[in-house]
Design a protein around this motif. Structure first.
Motif, PDB file in Angstrom:
ATOM      1  N   THR A  36      33.066  12.862  27.524  1.00  0.00           N
ATOM      2  CA  THR A  36      32.938  13.023  28.969  1.00  0.00           C
ATOM      3  C   THR A  36      34.244  13.504  29.582  1.00  0.00           C
ATOM      4  O   THR A  36      35.319  12.999  29.235  1.00  0.00           O
ATOM      5  CB  THR A  36      32.555  11.667  29.590  1.00  0.00           C
ATOM      6  OG1 THR A  36      31.362  11.211  28.950  1.00  0.00           O
ATOM      7  CG2 THR A  36      32.352  11.765  31.084  1.00  0.00           C
ATOM      8  N   VAL A  37      34.125  14.453  30.503  1.00  0.00           N
ATOM      9  CA  VAL A  37      35.291  14.928  31.245  1.00  0.00           C
ATOM     10  C   VAL A  37      35.707  13.835  32.226  1.00  0.00           C
ATOM     11  O   VAL A  37      34.888  13.355  33.010  1.00  0.00           O
ATOM     12  CB  VAL A  37      34.934  16.214  32.032  1.00  0.00           C
ATOM     13  CG1 VAL A  37      36.124  16.679  32.865  1.00  0.00           C
ATOM     14  CG2 VAL A  37      34.454  17.305  31.086  1.00  0.00           C
ATOM     15  N   ARG A  38      36.943  13.399  32.139  1.00  0.00           N
ATOM     16  CA  ARG A  38      37.462  12.363  33.049  1.00  0.00           C
ATOM     17  C   ARG A  38      38.895  12.702  33.440  1.00  0.00           C
ATOM     18  O   ARG A  38      39.668  13.144  32.594  1.00  0.00           O
ATOM     19  CB  ARG A  38      37.478  11.002  32.342  1.00  0.00           C
ATOM     20  CG  ARG A  38      36.129  10.300  32.255  1.00  0.00           C
ATOM     21  CD  ARG A  38      36.301   8.977  31.521  1.00  0.00           C
ATOM     22  NE  ARG A  38      37.309   8.122  32.158  1.00  0.00           N
ATOM     23  CZ  ARG A  38      37.014   7.190  33.072  1.00  0.00           C
ATOM     24  NH1 ARG A  38      35.779   6.987  33.438  1.00  0.00           N
ATOM     25  NH2 ARG A  38      37.974   6.451  33.589  1.00  0.00           N
ATOM     26  N   PRO A  39      39.260  12.446  34.692  1.00  0.00           N
ATOM     27  CA  PRO A  39      40.635  12.740  35.134  1.00  0.00           C
ATOM     28  C   PRO A  39      41.688  12.033  34.276  1.00  0.00           C
ATOM     29  O   PRO A  39      42.728  12.620  33.977  1.00  0.00           O
ATOM     30  CB  PRO A  39      40.677  12.203  36.572  1.00  0.00           C
ATOM     31  CG  PRO A  39      39.256  12.148  37.010  1.00  0.00           C
ATOM     32  CD  PRO A  39      38.417  11.941  35.785  1.00  0.00           C
ATOM     33  N   ASP A  40      41.422  10.790  33.841  1.00  0.00           N
ATOM     34  CA  ASP A  40      42.452  10.099  33.054  1.00  0.00           C
ATOM     35  C   ASP A  40      42.628  10.759  31.678  1.00  0.00           C
ATOM     36  O   ASP A  40      43.707  10.726  31.104  1.00  0.00           O
ATOM     37  CB  ASP A  40      42.163   8.593  32.934  1.00  0.00           C
ATOM     38  CG  ASP A  40      40.776   8.298  32.371  1.00  0.00           C
ATOM     39  OD1 ASP A  40      39.962   9.238  32.244  1.00  0.00           O
ATOM     40  OD2 ASP A  40      40.502   7.119  32.056  1.00  0.00           O
ATOM     41  N   ARG A  41      41.605  11.378  31.157  1.00  0.00           N
ATOM     42  CA  ARG A  41      41.730  12.117  29.891  1.00  0.00           C
ATOM     43  C   ARG A  41      42.424  13.458  30.121  1.00  0.00           C
ATOM     44  O   ARG A  41      43.142  13.956  29.248  1.00  0.00           O
ATOM     45  CB  ARG A  41      40.343  12.328  29.272  1.00  0.00           C
ATOM     46  CG  ARG A  41      39.735  11.026  28.773  1.00  0.00           C
ATOM     47  CD  ARG A  41      38.326  11.207  28.230  1.00  0.00           C
ATOM     48  NE  ARG A  41      37.826   9.931  27.698  1.00  0.00           N
ATOM     49  CZ  ARG A  41      36.553   9.680  27.448  1.00  0.00           C
ATOM     50  NH1 ARG A  41      35.627  10.614  27.673  1.00  0.00           N
ATOM     51  NH2 ARG A  41      36.181   8.504  26.965  1.00  0.00           N
ATOM     52  N   GLU A  42      42.206  14.027  31.312  1.00  0.00           N
ATOM     53  CA  GLU A  42      42.810  15.337  31.633  1.00  0.00           C
ATOM     54  C   GLU A  42      44.326  15.245  31.780  1.00  0.00           C
ATOM     55  O   GLU A  42      44.995  16.261  31.878  1.00  0.00           O
ATOM     56  CB  GLU A  42      42.176  15.918  32.903  1.00  0.00           C
ATOM     57  CG  GLU A  42      40.800  16.493  32.626  1.00  0.00           C
ATOM     58  CD  GLU A  42      40.043  16.930  33.873  1.00  0.00           C
ATOM     59  OE1 GLU A  42      40.113  16.212  34.893  1.00  0.00           O
ATOM     60  OE2 GLU A  42      39.381  17.969  33.807  1.00  0.00           O
ATOM     61  N   GLU A  43      44.868  14.034  31.785  1.00  0.00           N
ATOM     62  CA  GLU A  43      46.325  13.913  31.767  1.00  0.00           C
ATOM     63  C   GLU A  43      46.876  14.311  30.402  1.00  0.00           C
ATOM     64  O   GLU A  43      48.025  14.683  30.264  1.00  0.00           O
ATOM     65  CB  GLU A  43      46.742  12.469  32.078  1.00  0.00           C
ATOM     66  CG  GLU A  43      46.655  12.131  33.549  1.00  0.00           C
ATOM     67  CD  GLU A  43      46.929  10.663  33.801  1.00  0.00           C
ATOM     68  OE1 GLU A  43      47.709  10.053  33.034  1.00  0.00           O
ATOM     69  OE2 GLU A  43      46.342  10.124  34.768  1.00  0.00           O
ATOM     70  N   TYR A  44      46.034  14.213  29.381  1.00  0.00           N
ATOM     71  CA  TYR A  44      46.487  14.481  28.006  1.00  0.00           C
ATOM     72  C   TYR A  44      45.901  15.751  27.414  1.00  0.00           C
ATOM     73  O   TYR A  44      46.512  16.368  26.549  1.00  0.00           O
ATOM     74  CB  TYR A  44      46.119  13.299  27.096  1.00  0.00           C
ATOM     75  CG  TYR A  44      46.677  11.999  27.577  1.00  0.00           C
ATOM     76  CD1 TYR A  44      48.000  11.665  27.321  1.00  0.00           C
ATOM     77  CD2 TYR A  44      45.894  11.121  28.328  1.00  0.00           C
ATOM     78  CE1 TYR A  44      48.538  10.477  27.782  1.00  0.00           C
ATOM     79  CE2 TYR A  44      46.413   9.933  28.796  1.00  0.00           C
ATOM     80  CZ  TYR A  44      47.730   9.611  28.527  1.00  0.00           C
ATOM     81  OH  TYR A  44      48.248   8.449  28.999  1.00  0.00           O
ATOM     82  N   VAL A  45      44.681  16.092  27.819  1.00  0.00           N
ATOM     83  CA  VAL A  45      44.005  17.250  27.230  1.00  0.00           C
ATOM     84  C   VAL A  45      43.412  18.119  28.332  1.00  0.00           C
ATOM     85  O   VAL A  45      43.265  17.677  29.467  1.00  0.00           O
ATOM     86  CB  VAL A  45      42.857  16.805  26.280  1.00  0.00           C
ATOM     87  CG1 VAL A  45      43.408  16.104  25.050  1.00  0.00           C
ATOM     88  CG2 VAL A  45      41.835  15.935  27.005  1.00  0.00           C
ATOM     89  N   ASP A  46      43.091  19.352  27.971  1.00  0.00           N
ATOM     90  CA  ASP A  46      42.355  20.233  28.882  1.00  0.00           C
ATOM     91  C   ASP A  46      40.930  20.348  28.363  1.00  0.00           C
ATOM     92  O   ASP A  46      40.714  20.456  27.149  1.00  0.00           O
ATOM     93  CB  ASP A  46      43.004  21.622  28.925  1.00  0.00           C
ATOM     94  CG  ASP A  46      44.327  21.607  29.692  1.00  0.00           C
ATOM     95  OD1 ASP A  46      44.479  20.756  30.596  1.00  0.00           O
ATOM     96  OD2 ASP A  46      45.204  22.429  29.368  1.00  0.00           O
ATOM     97  N   PHE A  47      39.975  20.344  29.277  1.00  0.00           N
ATOM     98  CA  PHE A  47      38.567  20.424  28.878  1.00  0.00           C
ATOM     99  C   PHE A  47      38.008  21.828  29.089  1.00  0.00           C
ATOM    100  O   PHE A  47      38.340  22.511  30.061  1.00  0.00           O
ATOM    101  CB  PHE A  47      37.725  19.428  29.683  1.00  0.00           C
ATOM    102  CG  PHE A  47      37.850  18.006  29.202  1.00  0.00           C
ATOM    103  CD1 PHE A  47      37.209  17.598  28.030  1.00  0.00           C
ATOM    104  CD2 PHE A  47      38.606  17.081  29.902  1.00  0.00           C
ATOM    105  CE1 PHE A  47      37.321  16.291  27.586  1.00  0.00           C
ATOM    106  CE2 PHE A  47      38.724  15.759  29.462  1.00  0.00           C
ATOM    107  CZ  PHE A  47      38.077  15.370  28.298  1.00  0.00           C
ATOM    108  N   SER A  48      37.134  22.219  28.187  1.00  0.00           N
ATOM    109  CA  SER A  48      36.396  23.478  28.296  1.00  0.00           C
ATOM    110  C   SER A  48      35.358  23.347  29.404  1.00  0.00           C
ATOM    111  O   SER A  48      35.208  22.272  29.997  1.00  0.00           O
ATOM    112  CB  SER A  48      35.684  23.771  26.977  1.00  0.00           C
ATOM    113  OG  SER A  48      34.606  22.853  26.804  1.00  0.00           O
ATOM    114  N   SER A  49      34.616  24.420  29.638  1.00  0.00           N
ATOM    115  CA  SER A  49      33.471  24.266  30.519  1.00  0.00           C
ATOM    116  C   SER A  49      32.469  23.343  29.826  1.00  0.00           C
ATOM    117  O   SER A  49      32.459  23.224  28.599  1.00  0.00           O
ATOM    118  CB  SER A  49      32.854  25.618  30.870  1.00  0.00           C
ATOM    119  OG  SER A  49      32.953  26.517  29.805  1.00  0.00           O
TER     120      SER A  49
END
Ligand code: ARG
Length: 251
Positions: A101-114
């Motif tokens: 799942t795309v989550r802001p707390d994960r986006e601190e470490y990784v970038d998500f695709s569409s």
């Protein structure tokens, strides 16, 4: 004599060049193809699981198609779900794909695709349970998979002391059957598989949360992210992704 040797060397040099060019042809053998490593937790049917020694599932097949589009091959690296993001940030794998799942707390470490799929967090209980809706979960023991959104929501809403995290979703389901927990919060498609495989369980009608699944690459790796997004776009446009999903999820 000298001239002949120079001539022979030239011919040899040209031959070597041609041989080299031949190997670089995309139609050539596999040996020089890049191996794309996908970090996943292959205990999450129908997205990733094992059939014997073989990794199968929606994510595995989409990732294989992406790797092929990128001119490479896919290697699945199986690990605990809560290790995937670290493994991506340390470049041990090229990307993470795990019904994630795309989550802001994960986006601190990784970038998500569409996003390539939608997930719904739902609640599994025993068929004869007194829990009939989400409101009834208060004060109950809730089983989840460690590091997942189900674990996070349950801890936020019902208190960490009421939530037990298991390495695998299937272990949480076993705990439910054994009476160690009163409910399991997990993504809808695996939930359906578990309920089908285990008699006496049911899924509550109320949806807990709706989320987007996407592929995680290391933060700032725009080169790979762009390639993955382009591949996803093409695989969506030509119907490949729908066909893969339809193969695993019967409407
Ligand atoms: N969608 C949930 C999350 O991102 C659960 C994913 C679990 N995936 C797995 N392969 N075990 O947290």
């Amino acid at each position: 004599m000298k001239k002949i040797i120079v001539l022979l060397l030239c011919v040899a040099f040209i031959l070597v060049c041609f041989a080299g060019c031949g190997n670089a042809e995309p139609a050539g053998d596999n040996t020089e193809k890049k191996v794309y490593k996908m970090g996943t937790n292959a205990a999450f049917p129908p997205y990733e699981y094992k059939e014997g020694e073989k990794f199968v599932g929606i994510d595995v097949e989409i990732a294989t198609a992406i790797a092929e589009k990128l001119g490479g091959t896919l290697e699945v690296v199986d690990m605990n779900f809560d290790s995937i993001i670290t493994s991506v940030t340390q470049n041990e794998v090229d990307f993470g794909m795990a019904g994630m799942t795309v989550r802001p707390d994960r986006e601190e470490y990784v970038d998500f695709s569409s996003s390539y799929a939608t997930g719904v967090q739902c609640v599994i209980v025993k068929a004869d349970s007194s829990i009939a809706s989400i409101e009834d979960l208060a004060g109950k023991k809730i089983g989840t998979q460690l590091g997942t959104t189900g674990f996070m929501y349950a801890s936020d809403d019902y208190g960490e002391e009421n939530v037990i995290g298991y390495d695998k979703g299937a272990d949480a389901v076993i705990a439910l059957k054994g009476g160690d927990v009163d409910a399991v919060i997990i993504d809808n498609e695996p939930a359906k598989v578990y309920v089908e495989e285990n008699a006496g369980l049911t899924i509550l009608e109320t949806k807990y949360a709706i989320e987007d699944y996407a592929i995680a690459v290391n933060k700032g790796n725009t080169e790979l992210l762009d390639k993955i997004n382009k591949a996803l776009e093409e695989l969506t446009a030509d119907g490949t992704i729908d066909a893969i999903i339809a193969k695993y999820i019967k409407a």
